[in-house]
Motif scaffolding. Structure first.
Motif, short mmCIF file in Angstrom:
data_model
loop_
_atom_site.label_atom_id
_atom_site.label_comp_id
_atom_site.label_asym_id
_atom_site.label_seq_id
_atom_site.Cartn_x
_atom_site.Cartn_y
_atom_site.Cartn_z
N GLU A 72 -0.87 -58.28 34.52
CA GLU A 72 0.03 -59.23 34.87
C GLU A 72 1.35 -58.55 35.28
N LEU A 73 1.85 -57.48 35.07
CA LEU A 73 2.92 -57.08 35.84
C LEU A 73 2.94 -56.60 37.05
N MET A 74 1.50 -56.01 37.31
CA MET A 74 1.26 -55.60 38.82
C MET A 74 1.24 -56.97 39.60
N TYR A 75 0.71 -58.01 39.03
CA TYR A 75 0.75 -59.34 39.91
C TYR A 75 1.88 -59.75 40.24
N LEU A 76 2.93 -59.71 39.22
CA LEU A 76 4.22 -60.11 39.38
C LEU A 76 5.11 -59.15 40.23
N ARG A 77 4.86 -58.04 40.37
CA ARG A 77 5.53 -56.90 41.11
C ARG A 77 5.26 -56.86 42.44
N ALA A 78 3.71 -57.21 42.74
CA ALA A 78 3.25 -56.88 44.19
C ALA A 78 3.82 -57.82 45.08
N GLN A 79 3.99 -57.38 46.16
CA GLN A 79 4.18 -58.34 47.40
C GLN A 79 3.07 -59.31 47.85
N ARG A 119 9.21 -57.85 27.22
CA ARG A 119 10.43 -58.60 27.46
C ARG A 119 11.55 -58.28 26.57
N SER A 168 12.70 -54.76 28.17
CA SER A 168 13.34 -54.93 29.44
C SER A 168 14.63 -55.93 29.45
N GLN A 207 14.66 -59.07 29.29
CA GLN A 207 14.48 -60.16 29.84
C GLN A 207 14.66 -61.79 28.70
#
Length: 105
Positions: A20-27, A76, A79, A81
């Motif tokens: 999920e973090l990778m999907y959010l950070r990926a372009q 969260r 970080s 958030q």
């Protein structure tokens, strides 16, 4: 339900949260596809083993949901958030489900 079910839920939860973090950070989704497919395959295998180790799909769902929500909250909080009210409500419901599951016996 033994220790193996908790270990499998933790490993699958870590992989799900990491993806999920990778999907959010990926372009773009395609840029991490080479990495996401093997991780998703291993996570699916862990979930399959979790269903068999926990004794049923409902128990496995509650355990996996508790793990992923705990990891999301921890990330969260670390970080700094903002945590939405819906995430707190979902976490509370999962905790209630765990209490009912163990207290109902």
């Amino acid at each position: 339900m033994g220790v193996s079910a908790y270990l499998l839920a933790f490993l699958a939860g870590v992989m799900a949260t990491f993806l999920e973090l990778m999907y959010l950070r990926a372009q773009s989704f395609v840029s991490i596809l080479w990495f996401a497919i093997p991780v998703q395959t291993v996570m699916s295998y862990f979930l399959f083993r979790l269903i068999h180790a926990s004794g049923g799909i409902l128990e496995a769902f509650v355990l996996f949901s508790a793990t992923t929500l705990t990891l999301r909250l921890a990330i969260r909080l670390v970080s700094t958030q903002e945590i939405s009210a819906s995430l707190w409500v979902a976490y509370g419901l999962i905790v209630v489900a765990q209490v009912v599951k163990y207290g109902w016996k």
